[in-house]
Design a protein around this motif. Sequence first.
Motif: not given
Length: 221
Positions: A47-65
């Motif tokens: 999920x984190x890699x997919x999120x970083x690939x789509x946008x720089x939303x670090x907080x969103x990636x961290x919350x999803x993970x």
Amino acid sequence: MITILPLAAGAAIYGFAFGLLAAQVGFPWWGVALMSSLVHAGSSQIVAVEQFAASPAVIGAALASAALNLRYIGIVASLSDILDGLPLRFKLLAIHITGDENWALTMSERAKNPTIGAPFLIGSGIVMISVWTLSTSFGAIVGSNLPNLEEFGLGFAFTAAFIAMARGLWSGHSRLFPWLISFFITMIFVLLGLAKAYAIVAGTLAGLACIAVLRRRSNHQ
């Protein structure tokens, strides 16, 4: 440790797939290796890699993970008897290397033989984290030398790896309703145009709320 090898072989397959796709979206092999050894949670890494690939939303990636790994609160709590009496450094090591596979195997073996404990958990955990780190790193090395995985029909690798891990979390039809609730809430948020990371958080919380309600009803019956 030999008992964990079949599960480790399965993890190596989707770990390699994860490494391939992580390299394709710009992650260096050493970054993948570092993530696998420090995070050691396949679903949240995907999920984190997919999120970083789509946008720089670090907080969103961290919350999803984090949402995907809420189950580890219960897993760690279930280890209290096994880890009782160990020095703190060994407790921290055991907690870090405990994943779905070696935890489930340890509990299964312990049910048959109460003498199974921390050595089995730690030994099998070392095997799993080693295989996971090596397979994801190797996948990243291979992926960085391929032009475009879509040309090889490997664009589905992320989804396939995630499905493989989700299948391992399936605990029977009693959990079907919470899974469906989580799925539909996630899809609703995605269709509303919100970031996928936040949709995953919403779906996870909805699923957990559903489980809490079902357990409360069963306790009152």
